[in-house]
Design a protein around this motif. Structure first.
Motif, PDB file in Angstrom:
ATOM      1  N   TYR A 414       1.293  -1.531   0.021  1.00 42.86           N
ATOM      2  CA  TYR A 414      -0.120  -0.193  -0.198  1.00 42.86           C
ATOM      3  C   TYR A 414       0.955   0.720   0.569  1.00 42.86           C
ATOM      4  O   TYR A 414      -0.148   2.254   0.482  1.00 42.86           O
ATOM      5  CB  TYR A 414      -0.680   0.105   0.792  1.00 42.86           C
ATOM      6  N   CYS A 415       2.235   1.029  -0.108  1.00 49.32           N
ATOM      7  CA  CYS A 415       3.410   1.929  -0.510  1.00 49.32           C
ATOM      8  C   CYS A 415       3.890   2.210  -1.447  1.00 49.32           C
ATOM      9  O   CYS A 415       5.354   2.365  -0.957  1.00 49.32           O
ATOM     10  CB  CYS A 415       4.081   2.700   0.956  1.00 49.32           C
ATOM     11  N   ARG A 416       3.348   0.778  -2.644  1.00 51.77           N
ATOM     12  CA  ARG A 416       4.586   0.964  -3.530  1.00 51.77           C
ATOM     13  C   ARG A 416       5.004   2.405  -4.219  1.00 51.77           C
ATOM     14  O   ARG A 416       6.062   2.574  -4.983  1.00 51.77           O
ATOM     15  CB  ARG A 416       4.087  -0.388  -4.496  1.00 51.77           C
ATOM     16  N   GLU A 417       4.059   3.217  -4.269  1.00 54.42           N
ATOM     17  CA  GLU A 417       4.027   4.062  -5.039  1.00 54.42           C
ATOM     18  C   GLU A 417       4.580   5.540  -4.345  1.00 54.42           C
ATOM     19  O   GLU A 417       4.691   7.111  -4.209  1.00 54.42           O
ATOM     20  CB  GLU A 417       2.653   4.885  -6.088  1.00 54.42           C
ATOM     21  N   ARG A 418       4.953   5.386  -3.409  1.00 52.11           N
ATOM     22  CA  ARG A 418       5.371   6.305  -2.799  1.00 52.11           C
ATOM     23  C   ARG A 418       7.031   5.870  -2.062  1.00 52.11           C
ATOM     24  O   ARG A 418       7.231   5.396  -0.790  1.00 52.11           O
ATOM     25  CB  ARG A 418       4.728   6.793  -1.028  1.00 52.11           C
ATOM     26  N   PRO A 419       7.928   6.310  -2.726  1.00 54.37           N
ATOM     27  CA  PRO A 419       9.470   5.797  -2.395  1.00 54.37           C
ATOM     28  C   PRO A 419      10.003   5.924  -0.638  1.00 54.37           C
ATOM     29  O   PRO A 419      10.683   5.219  -0.318  1.00 54.37           O
ATOM     30  CB  PRO A 419      10.342   6.253  -3.105  1.00 54.37           C
ATOM     31  N   ASP A 420       9.655   7.809  -0.317  1.00 56.05           N
ATOM     32  CA  ASP A 420       9.889   7.531   1.274  1.00 56.05           C
ATOM     33  C   ASP A 420       9.389   6.257   2.112  1.00 56.05           C
ATOM     34  O   ASP A 420      10.227   6.248   3.303  1.00 56.05           O
ATOM     35  CB  ASP A 420       9.816   9.202   1.555  1.00 56.05           C
ATOM     36  N   CYS A 421       8.036   6.583   1.834  1.00 56.45           N
ATOM     37  CA  CYS A 421       7.407   5.425   2.694  1.00 56.45           C
ATOM     38  C   CYS A 421       7.438   4.115   2.748  1.00 56.45           C
ATOM     39  O   CYS A 421       8.205   3.399   3.780  1.00 56.45           O
ATOM     40  CB  CYS A 421       5.774   5.443   2.802  1.00 56.45           C
ATOM     41  N   LEU A 422       7.890   3.340   1.724  1.00 52.61           N
ATOM     42  CA  LEU A 422       8.496   2.194   1.258  1.00 52.61           C
ATOM     43  C   LEU A 422       9.865   2.377   2.190  1.00 52.61           C
ATOM     44  O   LEU A 422       9.761   0.823   2.018  1.00 52.61           O
ATOM     45  CB  LEU A 422       8.737   2.103  -0.499  1.00 52.61           C
ATOM     46  N   ASP A 423      10.199   2.989   1.942  1.00 51.66           N
ATOM     47  CA  ASP A 423      12.164   3.088   2.671  1.00 51.66           C
ATOM     48  C   ASP A 423      11.905   2.950   4.054  1.00 51.66           C
ATOM     49  O   ASP A 423      12.551   2.133   4.490  1.00 51.66           O
ATOM     50  CB  ASP A 423      12.801   4.358   2.373  1.00 51.66           C
ATOM     51  N   THR A 424      11.223   3.749   4.723  1.00 46.49           N
ATOM     52  CA  THR A 424      10.450   3.664   5.450  1.00 46.49           C
ATOM     53  C   THR A 424      10.249   2.247   6.383  1.00 46.49           C
ATOM     54  O   THR A 424      10.885   2.134   7.014  1.00 46.49           O
ATOM     55  CB  THR A 424       9.398   4.721   6.548  1.00 46.49           C
ATOM     56  N   VAL A 425       9.317   1.633   5.611  1.00 45.35           N
ATOM     57  CA  VAL A 425       8.827   0.182   6.251  1.00 45.35           C
ATOM     58  C   VAL A 425       9.570  -0.299   5.698  1.00 45.35           C
ATOM     59  O   VAL A 425       9.743  -1.927   6.463  1.00 45.35           O
ATOM     60  CB  VAL A 425       7.250  -0.197   5.056  1.00 45.35           C
ATOM     61  N   LEU A 426      10.424  -0.926   4.654  1.00 44.52           N
ATOM     62  CA  LEU A 426      11.716  -1.924   4.542  1.00 44.52           C
ATOM     63  C   LEU A 426      12.680  -1.783   5.225  1.00 44.52           C
ATOM     64  O   LEU A 426      13.646  -2.561   6.121  1.00 44.52           O
ATOM     65  CB  LEU A 426      12.762  -1.510   3.206  1.00 44.52           C
ATOM     66  N   ALA A 427      12.986   0.095   5.789  1.00 41.87           N
ATOM     67  CA  ALA A 427      14.089  -0.171   7.262  1.00 41.87           C
ATOM     68  C   ALA A 427      13.079  -0.452   8.128  1.00 41.87           C
ATOM     69  O   ALA A 427      14.526  -1.248   8.787  1.00 41.87           O
ATOM     70  CB  ALA A 427      14.091   1.060   7.450  1.00 41.87           C
ATOM     71  N   ARG A 428      11.908  -0.171   8.364  1.00 43.38           N
ATOM     72  CA  ARG A 428      11.749  -1.026   9.624  1.00 43.38           C
ATOM     73  C   ARG A 428      11.690  -2.523   9.920  1.00 43.38           C
ATOM     74  O   ARG A 428      11.856  -3.296  10.812  1.00 43.38           O
ATOM     75  CB  ARG A 428      10.280  -0.880   9.306  1.00 43.38           C
ATOM     76  N   GLU A 429      10.770  -3.850   8.503  1.00 43.74           N
ATOM     77  CA  GLU A 429      11.320  -4.871   8.619  1.00 43.74           C
ATOM     78  C   GLU A 429      12.667  -5.328   8.611  1.00 43.74           C
ATOM     79  O   GLU A 429      13.055  -6.295   9.209  1.00 43.74           O
ATOM     80  CB  GLU A 429      10.532  -5.088   6.907  1.00 43.74           C
ATOM     81  N   ALA A 430      13.705  -4.146   8.497  1.00 40.16           N
ATOM     82  CA  ALA A 430      15.068  -4.670   8.566  1.00 40.16           C
ATOM     83  C   ALA A 430      15.233  -5.112  10.103  1.00 40.16           C
ATOM     84  O   ALA A 430      16.127  -5.789   9.736  1.00 40.16           O
ATOM     85  CB  ALA A 430      15.991  -3.569   7.488  1.00 40.16           C
ATOM     86  N   ASP A 431      15.245  -4.375  10.322  1.00 38.89           N
ATOM     87  CA  ASP A 431      15.062  -4.037  11.990  1.00 38.89           C
ATOM     88  C   ASP A 431      14.806  -5.158  13.024  1.00 38.89           C
ATOM     89  O   ASP A 431      15.793  -5.678  13.634  1.00 38.89           O
ATOM     90  CB  ASP A 431      15.059  -2.300  12.106  1.00 38.89           C
TER      91      ASP A 431
END
Length: 972
Positions: A414-431
C-alpha cells in the motif's frame, strides 16, 4: 428541485478528516524528505446537497448513479446523477394512510421496489413512469431483498430473494415489460422457500445477500436480529430457471450454519464491500447488538463463505443502551455507523474511531445511510436534507497501520508508489528481522533502503554474519547504476574476498564439506551472474589478483572462462603442461588470435592434434600466421615433424584453395627437403603458365637446384620459358625429357630446330649412337640429314646414312613438286582475277532523277555522288562525313591531306590531253586524277552501310561521350 452542486456548505456542515499520515520531517537513514508541499485532502469529505425537499424525506436509495427518494407518503423523486438538472417526479397514487416502509433498488439502478406499511409492494422501472402494484406480494411486509447480480438485467431481475418481517424468504422474479390493460403482471412468480427462526420463533429477515462463485456454487447470507445464516450449494448446469429452490431444499431437514449473538438491538444490517462493479465482494460487516462482526468473503472456501472474522465493539456512547446505530456502510478499510446525530467511521484494521462527524440539529435526526457501489459515494439523509460523502485515497495511510502491526508485506503493497514511505517500511522490516536474528532476510531488506552503507555493513560485521553481509553487498551491487563504477569495483572485490576467505576456512574440514560445496556454488553463481557481468568484467584484473593471492587456481580458470578470458585459461594449462586441455579450450571457442599465439608451444608437444584442430577450423584461420610455428617445429628435420607441416599445407592448398605465395613457397621447401616425388607432382599440377602458378618461380628454381631435384628444375625452366636451359639440364637426366622440352616453342621453328640440334649433338657426340641419332632425326621434321652430318666423326661410313639421305632426297622432290603445283594454281588464279577486272570495268548502275541520298534524303543529282553495287547512293560530302569517324587515326590524317592537296591542285584544262611527261603540272607532284583516285580508295572502297565499317561500329555509342552533356542539355 435545484441542481446538485459540487461545493461545500461550510456554514452548515463540517468536513471530516481521517488524518494519519507520514511525518513532516525526513527519516535520517532513508535519505528522503517527507515535508508535504500542500495540505493533504481528507479521506472522508462531507457535502450537503443544495436541495430543499417539498415534503419530508421518508426513504432514500442510490445505485448505479440513480438516486430515488420518497417524499411524504405519495411522491417519488428519481434523479439520474449524470443529469442532475432533470429530476423526475412520480405520484404513487395512494389514497389511504399507508406510508413508505422501505425502498429497494437493484445493482443496475433499473428496478425499484417500494414496500408500504400496509403490506403492499409497488414496482417501477427506470424507463417507466407508472407505479405498478405487485399483487402476489400483498400481505407481506418486506424487510430485505437479495438481488441477483449474475442474471439481473435492465429488463428483468432474474430470480431474487425477498425477506419479510414474518421471517419468511420468498423467491420472486420481476419483468419490466408492460402489456397494456390485460398484459402480464410485473411479478412473474412469488413463492416461499424458507423461514428463519430464532429461539422465540420466526424472526424478521433484516438483510439478505446472494452471490455466485466461479465454479457454479451459490451463496446466500441472511440475517435476523441476533443470527447470521449461511446457505451454500451448487447450482446444476441449466438450472438457472429454477432459481434458489434447490439451494434451500437441502436445508429442509437440518438448519443452516449460523452465527448468533444474544445481545439484541431489535434489528441488524449487513453491508458488503465490492471493489469493482459486478465483481465478487471482498469483505462484509454485520451491525448487530454486540458490535460489528467484520471479516473477509472467500467464495473458494468449501464450508463457509466467511473468513477472518472478528467482532469490533461499538465505540463509547454507541450501542443498544446508549445511542443505537441506525445503519452501516462498508468501505475498503472502514465501516461507517450512522447514529441519530452523527456519523462515526471505524478503521477495520485497528478498531479505532477515525471520524466522528456531528450534524446540526436544524436538519433533524439522521434517518438512513447507503452506498453507491458503482461510484463509491456514501449518502445520508434526514427528513429535510441530503448529504454525500466523498472517499478520497482511503488506502494512503494504511501502510502505517500495517507497519505498526509488523505486517510488512501489506505495508509495502500500500505504499509501493511512495518511495519515502516504502523506504521506511523496508528499514523497519530490516530492523525487525535483525532483532529476530534472521540476518539474511534483514540484509535483503537493508539493501533496498537508502540507509547508510557503512552503518549496515558494520552491523553485520559486529555480529560476524559474513553470509548476510555478502547478501547485502550482492544486492547493493545489483542496484548500482552504470555510472557508479568505483562503487561497483569496491563491492565486487569485497564480495570476492568474503567468499574466498570463507572457502579457505571451510576447505579441508570433512564436517564442513556440505557447507563448503554450498558456498562454492554460491560463489560461482556470483561470478557467473548476468546481472554482475558488467561489473565483474570491469574489475577482472583485481579479481584475478585476489584469486591468485588465495591460490585458488580452480576458480581462476572458472572466472577466466566466464569472462571469456581464454588467453589466461590456455596460458594456465600450458604452464601446467596440460596441453590437451589447452587445445580443448582453443577448439571450443575458435578464437584465431589465440591459435596464433599458442600454436608455437602446442605444436612441439601435440603436433597431430593441433593440426587436426587447424584443419577443423578451416578458412577461419590465416595460414600465413601459422607458418612461424610450423617453421620452428620442422627445423628439427625429422620426418614426423615435416609430415605434419606438409599435411596442413596440403590442406590449405588443395582444400581451401589458398593462393598466397608464401604458403606455396613454404610447401615447396617442405617437399624439397624430403619428398621429391611430391615436389614434382605439385609442380606439374600447378601447370606451365607463369601467370597462373602461385609460387615464386625463381625461389622454386633455386630451391630445387640446391637440393639436386633436376627434373623439378627442368619443369621450372619450362614454366619460365627458358627452353635452352631446360634442354641442357634435361640432357643430363633423360633424353626423352629433353625432347619434350624441345617441342615446347611451337611458334618459333628456329628455336625448336636449335634445341633439336642440341639433342642430336648430345646423342651423337656423348652417346655415339648412330641409330638413336637417326631416330632423333625422324622425330623432328625440322632437322635434315645435312644438319646433323657435321656432328658425326669422320670414320662413320655412308652406309649409316643411306636410308636417311634417300628419305631426304625424296622429301626434296616432293617439296619441288608441291611448289610447282602452287605456281600453276597461282597463275590460273591471276588469269581469273584479270578477267573479273575486265568485267567490272564494264559494269554500270542507273540513277533516276527521283533517287535520293541514303544519308541526307535529298535528291542525289544535285551534287557529286557515289553509287555502290549494293544499291546505296550517297552525296560525296555525305559519304565523306559518314566514313570519317570510322577510319583509324592515320587514315583520317591521310584523308585530310588528300582533301588539302586536291583543293590546292589546279583545275583540269579543256583541250587535247597532255603528254605523260606533262601530267601533274609540276614535276614530281601527283595529278588531280591521282588525288581523286586515292580519295575514292579511302572513302568509297566499300559501302558505309554494308561493309566492314558498319560491323566495326557496332560497339560505338549513339552519342559521342564528349558531346553527351551538350546533347543532354538540348533535350531539356
Amino acid at each position: 428541485m435545484a441542481s446538485i452542486l459540487d461545493e461545500y456548505e461550510d456554514s452548515l456542515s463540517r468536513s471530516a478528516v481521517l488524518q494519519p499520515s507520514c511525518p513532516s520531517v525526513g527519516i535520517p537513514h532513508s535519505g528522503f524528505v517527507n515535508a508535504p508541499l500542500e495540505k493533504e485532502a481528507p479521506i472522508f469529505t462531507k457535502q450537503r446537497i443544495d436541495f430543499t425537499p417539498s415534503d419530508r424525506i421518508t426513504s432514500l436509495v442510490v445505485s448505479c448513479n440513480q438516486l430515488c427518494m420518497s417524499l411524504g407518503k405519495d411522491t417519488l423523486l428519481r434523479i439520474d446523477l449524470g443529469k442532475a438538472n432533470e429530476p423526475n417526479h412520480v405520484e404513487l397514487g395512494r389514497k389511504d394512510e399507508a406510508k413508505v416502509h422501505k425502498m429497494f433498488l437493484d445493482h443496475t439502478g433499473s428496478h425499484l421496489l417500494i414496500a408500504l406499511s400496509s403490506t403492499e409492494v409497488l414496482y417501477i422501472n427506470r424507463n417507466g413512469q407508472k407505479v405498478r402494484p405487485l399483487a402476489r406480494w400483498k400481505g407481506q411486509l418486506v424487510e430485505s431483498v437479495g438481488w441477483n447480480k449474475a442474471l439481473g438485467t435492465e429488463s428483468s431481475t432474474g430470480p431474487i430473494l425477498v425477506g419479510t418481517a414474518q421471517g419468511q424468504i420468498f423467491e420472486a422474479e420481476l419483468s419490466a415489460s408492460e402489456g397494456g390493460l390485460f398484459g402480464p403482471a410485473p411479478d412473474l412468480y412469488f413463492r416461499p422457500l424458507y423461514v428463519l427462526m430464532e429461539e422465540g420463533g420466526p424472526a424478521p429477515v433484516c438483510s439478505i445477500e446472494t452471490e455466485r462463485g466461479l465454479d457454479g456454487r451459490c451463496f446466500v447470507i441472511a440475517t435476523t436480529r441476533q443470527r447470521l445464516f449461511q446457505f451454500t450449494g451448487r447450482v446444476a448446469e441449466g438450472a438457472e430457471i429454477q432459481g434458489f429452490s434447490g439451494l434451500f431444499a437441502t436445508y429442509t431437514d437440518h438448519p443452516p450454519p449460523f452465527r448468533e449473538f444474544p445481545s439484541n438491538l431489535g434489528y441488524s444490517e449487513l453491508a458488503f464491500y465490492t471493489p469493482k462493479l459486478r465483481s465478487a465482494p471482498r469483505a462484509f460487516a454485520w451491525m448487530m447488538g454486540d458490535g460489528v462482526l467484520y471479516g473477509a468473503l472467500d467464495c473458494g472456501r468449501p464450508d463457509s463463505l466467511l473468513s477472518e472474522e472478528r467482532v469490533w465493539d461499538y465505540p463509547p456512547g454507541v450501542g443498544p443502551g446508549a445511542s443505537p446505530p441506525l445503519a452501516i456502510v462498508l468501505t475498503q478499510f472502514h465501516f461507517l455507523l450512522l447514529l441519530a446525530d452523527r456519523v462515526e467511521a471505524v478503521c477495520t484494521l485497528t478498531g479505532q474511531v477515525v471520524l466522528r462527524d456531528h450534524f446540526l440539529e436544524k436538519f433533524g435526526p439522521l434517518r438512513h445511510m447507503v452506498k453507491d457501489s458503482s461510484t463509491g459515494h456514501l449518502w445520508a439523509h434526514t427528513e429535510r436534507a441530503v448529504f454525500r460523502y466523498h472517499v478520497q485515497r482511503e488506502a494512503r495511510d494504511v501502510w502505517r497501520t500495517y507497519l505498526d502491526m509488523n505486517r510488512f508485506d501489506l505495508a509495502k503493497e500500500y505504499c509501493r508508489e511512495r518511495p519515502d514511505c516504502l523506504d521506511t517500511v523496508l528499514a523497519r522490516e530490516a530492523d525487525f528481522c535483525f532483532r529476530q536474528r534472521r540476518y539474511v532476510e534483514s540484509a535483503r531488506c537493508y539493501a533496498l533502503t537508502q540507509s547508510y552503507f557503512e552503518e549496515i555493513a558494520l552491523k553485520f560485521l559486529e555480529v560476524r554474519q559474513e553470509e548476510a553481509l555478502a547478501e547485502f553487498l550482492q544486492r547493493k551491487l545489483a542496484g548500482l547504476k552504470p555510472t557508479e563504477r568505483t562503487q561497483a569495483t569496491l563491492l565486487t572485490a569485497w564480495l570476492t574476498e568474503l567468499y574466498l576467505s570463507r572457502l579457505g576456512a571451510l576447505q579441508g574440514d570433512a564436517d564442513s564439506l556440505p557447507l563448503y560445496r554450498e558456498t562454492r556454488e554460491r560463489f560461482r553463481d556470483f561470478l557467473s551472474s548476468p546481472r554482475n557481468k558488467e561489473w565483474l568484467f570491469a574489475s577482472r584484473a583485481s579479481i584475478h589478483e585476489l584469486l591468485a593471492s588465495h591460490g585458488d587456481t580452480e576458480h581462476m580458470v572458472y572466472f577466466a572462462v566466464i569472462m571469456q578470458d581464454y588467453e589466461r585459461v590456455v596460458a594456465y594449462h600450458c604452464q601446467h603442461e596440460a596441453y590437451e586441455e589447452a587445445l580443448a579450450v582453443l577448439s571450443r571457442h575458435h578464437d584465431p588470435q589465440l591459435f596464433y599465439k599458442f600454436s608455437p608451444i602446442l605444436i612441439r608437444h601435440i603436433p597431430r592434434q593441433l593440426v587436426d584442430a587447424w584443419i577443423e577450423l578451416g578458412s577461419r584461420l590465416d595460414a600465413r600466421q601459422l607458418i612461424p610455428a610450423l617453421v620452428n617445429y620442422s627445423q628439427g628435420g625429422e620426418a614426423q615433424q615435416v609430415s605434419q607441416a606438409i599435411r596442413y599445407m596440403e590442406f590449405c592448398v588443395n582444400v581451401l584453395g589458398e593462393t598466397e605465395q608464401a604458403i606455396h613457397n613454404y610447401l615447396l621447401s617442405l617437399y624439397a627437403r624430403g619428398q621429391a616425388a611430391s615436389l614434382l607432382a605439385y609442380l606439374e599440377q600447378a601447370g606451365t603458365s607463369p601467370h597462373r602458378v602461385h609460387y615464386d618461380l625463381k625461389y622454386a628454381l633455386r630451391l630445387c637446384a640446391e637440393h639436386g631435384h633436376h627434373r623439378a628444375c627442368v619443369h621450372v625452366y619450362k614454366v619460365l620459358e627458358f627452353y635452352e636451359e631446360a634442354v641442357d639440364l634435361a640432357l643430363q637426366v633423360d633424353v626423352d625429357l629433353a625432347k619434350q622440352c624441345a617441342d615446347l616453342p611451337e611458334e618459333d621453328e628456329e628455336l625448336r630446330k636449335k634445341l633439336w640440334l642440341k639433342i642430336a649433338r648430345h646423342v651423337v657426340q656423348e652417346e655415339e649412337d648412330v641409330k638413336t641419332a637417326m631416330a632423333c632425326l625422324a622425330s623432328c621434321p625440322l632437322l635434315k640429314i645435312e644438319d646433323v652430318l657435321p656432328f658425326f666423326p669422320d670414320f662413320v661410313t655412308i652406309d649409316h646414312f643411306k636410308e636417311a639421305i634417300c628419305s631426304s632426297l625424296q622429301a626434296y622432290n616432293r617439296h619441288i613438286d608441291e611448289l610447282q603445283r602452287e605456281m600453276e594454281e597461282a597463275t590460273a588464279s591471276a588469269q581469273r582475277i584479270r578477267r573479273d577486272l575486265q568485267e567490272l570495268r564494264g559494269r554500270y548502275g542507273t540513277v533516276e532523277p527521283q533517287d535520293k541520298c541514303s544519308a541526307c534524303d535529298f535528291p542525289l543529282l544535285n551534287r557529286p555522288f557515289y553509287v555502290f553495287l549494293c544499291g546505296h547512293m550517297f552525296h560525296a560530302d555525305c559519304l565523306l562525313q559518314a566514313v570519317r569517324p570510322g577510319l583509324p587515326a592515320y587514315k583520317q590524317a591521310r584523308l585530310e591531306e588528300l582533301q588539302r592537296k586536291l583543293g590546292s591542285a589546279p583545275p583540269p584544262t579543256k583541250g587535247p590531253p597532255r603528254t605523260k611527261e606533262g601530267e601533274g603540272g609540276t614535276a614530281g607532284a601527283p595529278s588531280r586524277e591521282q588525288l581523286k583516285a586515292d580519295l575514292d580508295e579511302l572513302v568509297a572502297a566499300e559501302c558505309v552501310y554494308c561493309g566492314e565499317l558498319m560491323i566495326r561500329s557496332i560497339d560505338r555509342p549513339f552519342i559521342d561521350p564528349l558531346r553527351y552533356e551538350e546533347e543532354h542539355q538540348s533535350w531539356l
